[in-house]
Design a protein around this motif. Structure first.
Motif, PDB file in Angstrom:
ATOM      1  N   LEU A 213      -7.769   6.529   4.366  1.00 56.34           N
ATOM      2  CA  LEU A 213      -8.058   7.191   5.635  1.00 56.34           C
ATOM      3  C   LEU A 213      -8.774   8.528   5.463  1.00 56.34           C
ATOM      4  O   LEU A 213      -9.095   9.193   6.449  1.00 56.34           O
ATOM      5  N   ASN A 214      -8.996   8.921   4.193  1.00 57.23           N
ATOM      6  CA  ASN A 214      -9.654  10.193   3.887  1.00 57.23           C
ATOM      7  C   ASN A 214      -8.866  11.371   4.456  1.00 57.23           C
ATOM      8  O   ASN A 214      -9.428  12.295   5.039  1.00 57.23           O
ATOM      9  N   ARG A 215      -7.537  11.322   4.266  1.00 54.72           N
ATOM     10  CA  ARG A 215      -6.637  12.383   4.712  1.00 54.72           C
ATOM     11  C   ARG A 215      -5.828  12.883   3.528  1.00 54.72           C
ATOM     12  O   ARG A 215      -5.638  12.168   2.539  1.00 54.72           O
ATOM     13  N   ASP A 216      -5.318  14.110   3.627  1.00 53.69           N
ATOM     14  CA  ASP A 216      -4.437  14.585   2.574  1.00 53.69           C
ATOM     15  C   ASP A 216      -3.061  13.951   2.741  1.00 53.69           C
ATOM     16  O   ASP A 216      -2.673  13.546   3.837  1.00 53.69           O
ATOM     17  N   ILE A 217      -2.323  13.882   1.653  1.00 57.58           N
ATOM     18  CA  ILE A 217      -1.063  13.156   1.617  1.00 57.58           C
ATOM     19  C   ILE A 217      -0.027  13.768   2.549  1.00 57.58           C
ATOM     20  O   ILE A 217       0.768  13.049   3.185  1.00 57.58           O
ATOM     21  N   VAL A 218      -0.028  15.098   2.717  1.00 55.57           N
ATOM     22  CA  VAL A 218       0.987  15.746   3.547  1.00 55.57           C
ATOM     23  C   VAL A 218       0.742  15.446   5.021  1.00 55.57           C
ATOM     24  O   VAL A 218       1.686  15.183   5.782  1.00 55.57           O
ATOM     25  N   THR A 219      -0.512  15.482   5.458  1.00 58.52           N
ATOM     26  CA  THR A 219      -0.832  15.151   6.851  1.00 58.52           C
ATOM     27  C   THR A 219      -0.381  13.730   7.177  1.00 58.52           C
ATOM     28  O   THR A 219       0.222  13.481   8.229  1.00 58.52           O
ATOM     29  N   LEU A 220      -0.664  12.805   6.267  1.00 57.85           N
ATOM     30  CA  LEU A 220      -0.246  11.418   6.483  1.00 57.85           C
ATOM     31  C   LEU A 220       1.273  11.303   6.495  1.00 57.85           C
ATOM     32  O   LEU A 220       1.846  10.632   7.358  1.00 57.85           O
ATOM     33  N   ALA A 221       1.930  11.952   5.538  1.00 56.37           N
ATOM     34  CA  ALA A 221       3.388  11.871   5.449  1.00 56.37           C
ATOM     35  C   ALA A 221       4.063  12.452   6.691  1.00 56.37           C
ATOM     36  O   ALA A 221       5.053  11.912   7.182  1.00 56.37           O
TER      37      ALA A 221
ATOM     38  N   THR B   1       0.832  -1.203   0.000  1.00 56.06           N
ATOM     39  CA  THR B   1       0.000   0.000   0.000  1.00 56.06           C
ATOM     40  C   THR B   1       0.866   1.252   0.000  1.00 56.06           C
ATOM     41  O   THR B   1       1.691   1.440   0.885  1.00 56.06           O
ATOM     42  N   SER B   2       0.690   2.109  -0.999  1.00 54.84           N
ATOM     43  CA  SER B   2       1.491   3.324  -1.090  1.00 54.84           C
ATOM     44  C   SER B   2       0.985   4.379  -0.114  1.00 54.84           C
ATOM     45  O   SER B   2      -0.133   4.300   0.408  1.00 54.84           O
ATOM     46  N   LEU B   3       1.819   5.395   0.123  1.00 56.40           N
ATOM     47  CA  LEU B   3       1.405   6.505   0.974  1.00 56.40           C
ATOM     48  C   LEU B   3       0.143   7.161   0.425  1.00 56.40           C
ATOM     49  O   LEU B   3      -0.763   7.518   1.171  1.00 56.40           O
ATOM     50  N   ARG B   4       0.093   7.313  -0.883  1.00 57.34           N
ATOM     51  CA  ARG B   4      -1.076   7.951  -1.504  1.00 57.34           C
ATOM     52  C   ARG B   4      -2.331   7.104  -1.319  1.00 57.34           C
ATOM     53  O   ARG B   4      -3.404   7.624  -0.997  1.00 57.34           O
ATOM     54  N   GLN B   5      -2.217   5.807  -1.501  1.00 59.14           N
ATOM     55  CA  GLN B   5      -3.372   4.942  -1.292  1.00 59.14           C
ATOM     56  C   GLN B   5      -3.825   4.992   0.156  1.00 59.14           C
ATOM     57  O   GLN B   5      -5.027   5.046   0.442  1.00 59.14           O
ATOM     58  N   LEU B   6      -2.864   4.992   1.067  1.00 59.46           N
ATOM     59  CA  LEU B   6      -3.189   5.037   2.490  1.00 59.46           C
ATOM     60  C   LEU B   6      -3.924   6.327   2.839  1.00 59.46           C
ATOM     61  O   LEU B   6      -4.888   6.321   3.610  1.00 59.46           O
TER      62      LEU B   6
END
Length: 413
Positions: free
Chosen positions: A229-237, A220-225
């Motif tokens: 989770l319905n979050r933007d990529i920067v918050t997750l990263a 699972t990529s960061l983008r898929q994750l």
């Protein structure tokens, strides 16, 4: 309007469309060997590829964004976003043929779900906003490429519109924050995988570690994750960034890339069972300085429970102890399938031949006479663990509360 991104950037193009209140479609194309700021374009999303190029569409109505898409012409992005609502993409051949001709395939399918009351308008608008923001994030990272804006009729029907100015402000800030994560995180499509479960477990709540283990699966990529989770990529990263810095989580570039051997990269755990506090303290100090995870237990009965919980890689066990001696502990462990191959080294002040024989009879791996020196202990431990052990002289850096706060996103979903 058409041109090259070397001459005019995406931000300026969008501002011109907003200023002119234009209706139509923006098409952006790049070649896969182009680079963008802090991000390798050929890693932005490999399923965007169409031969040696990648492309994106943005649809406008009177200077506002209706919808935006990448060029893969599939439902993979939408499927990932629907997963948050526990909805699976399911199309029969008839339905697929009905919407295949539409250049915005996922937009048409989203409307189909609305008409069938599978999703509600609020959910649909949220998904469209996420898709638009994701596309703008990619476009604002570009430094090279070609674009064409064609004035034409609007994409119909419309469910929502986004004003360009506030969307640009938000996404430019995201791009700036994204660049701060470089070089540890370079692409939204890098794939996280657990590399040091021991340190994660010692530093984070169990529920957070379980979430990380679930998602950091090497697939699972960061983008898929972020979509799941319905979050933007920067918050997750940002949430996962501290653990990548520590080396506890690693990022793969391709799904085919070899997943790190977790057994090889984690610290080896050694349990010392001895009722003498001086021995326990000395063993912990010596072995921790050598990069091992060393834990001691003075109560032999409690030690048995701890062994089944920790599953140590090696056990140092005193022979003469109250309630339960080392011979009995060793014999009990050898009757368990889980501990038949674990090295058990007996610690004792006795040097007699009979004691050594008895230790071997109950299954002890080796024997160390007290008092022993630092080198004696280390050499004996390395005899059984060195082929598998990763050494480190670095002191673990404790996580501050602010870092723990950043993984609340993983614990809340």
């Amino acid at each position: 309007m058409q041109g090259n991104l070397n001459e005019i950037d995406i931000r300026s193009i969008l501002q011109l469309i907003e200023l002119g209140q234009r209706t139509g479609q923006l098409f952006v194309e790049i070649h896969s060997d182009y680079k963008c700021s802090g991000l390798c374009v050929d890693e932005i999303d490999r399923h965007h590829d169409c031969g040696d190029r990648q492309f994106w569409f943005v649809f406008f109505l009177n200077g506002q964004i209706i919808y935006a898409a990448n060029g893969d012409n599939s439902l993979s992005r939408l499927s990932d976003n629907l997963r948050h609502y526990q909805i699976k993409v399911q199309l029969d051949e008839r339905e697929l043929n009905q919407i295949r001709a539409i250049n915005a395939l996922e937009y048409a399918y989203l409307w189909m779900l609305l008409e069938q009351n599978i999703i509600n308008p609020t959910q649909a608008r949220s998904i469209i906003h996420s898709l638009v923001h994701e596309t703008l994030f990619d476009l604002l990272n570009l430094q090279q490429g070609n674009f064409i804006f064609e004035v034409g009729s609007a994409l119909t029907p419309q469910l929502t519109t986004l004003e360009i100015a506030p969307a640009l402000t938000e996404m430019i800030k995201q791009v700036q924050n994204w660049k701060l994560l470089y070089p540890h995180i370079q692409s939204p499509d890098q794939i996280p995988v657990i590399a040091d479960i021991v340190n994660l477990r010692s530093s984070l709540p169990a529920v957070t570690v379980n979430k990380l283990q679930r998602w950091a699966d090497g697939k699972t990529s960061l983008r898929q994750l972020a979509r799941y989770l319905n979050r933007d990529i920067v918050t997750l990263a940002k949430a996962i960034h501290p653990y990548i810095q520590q080396g506890w989580v690693q990022l793969l570039t391709h799904k085919s890339e070899k997943i790190p051997n977790l057994e090889e990269n984690r610290k080896r755990c050694i349990l010392c069972i001895d009722d003498a506090i001086t021995i326990c303290t000395a063993v912990e100090s010596i072995l921790r300085n050598q990069g091992y995870e060393a834990i001691s237990q003075r109560d032999p009965l409690e030690a048995l429970s701890l062994i089944f919980k920790l599953k140590p890689d090696l056990i140092l066990c005193d022979i003469t102890m109250p309630d339960l001696d080392g011979y009995e502990i060793c014999a009990m462990l050898r009757h368990s399938q889980a501990f038949r191959q674990v090295p058990i080294i007996m610690l004792t002040a006795k040097e007699g031949f009979f004691d050594r024989v008895k230790a071997k009879m109950v299954g002890a791996t080796d024997y160390l006479t007290k008092p022993f020196g630092n080198n004696e202990l280390v050499i004996l431990v390395e005899k059984y663990l060195l082929p598998f052990c990763i050494k480190s002289n670095k002191r673990d850096t404790p996580l501050v509360d602010s870092v723990k706060d950043r993984v609340k996103i993983l614990s809340q979903n």
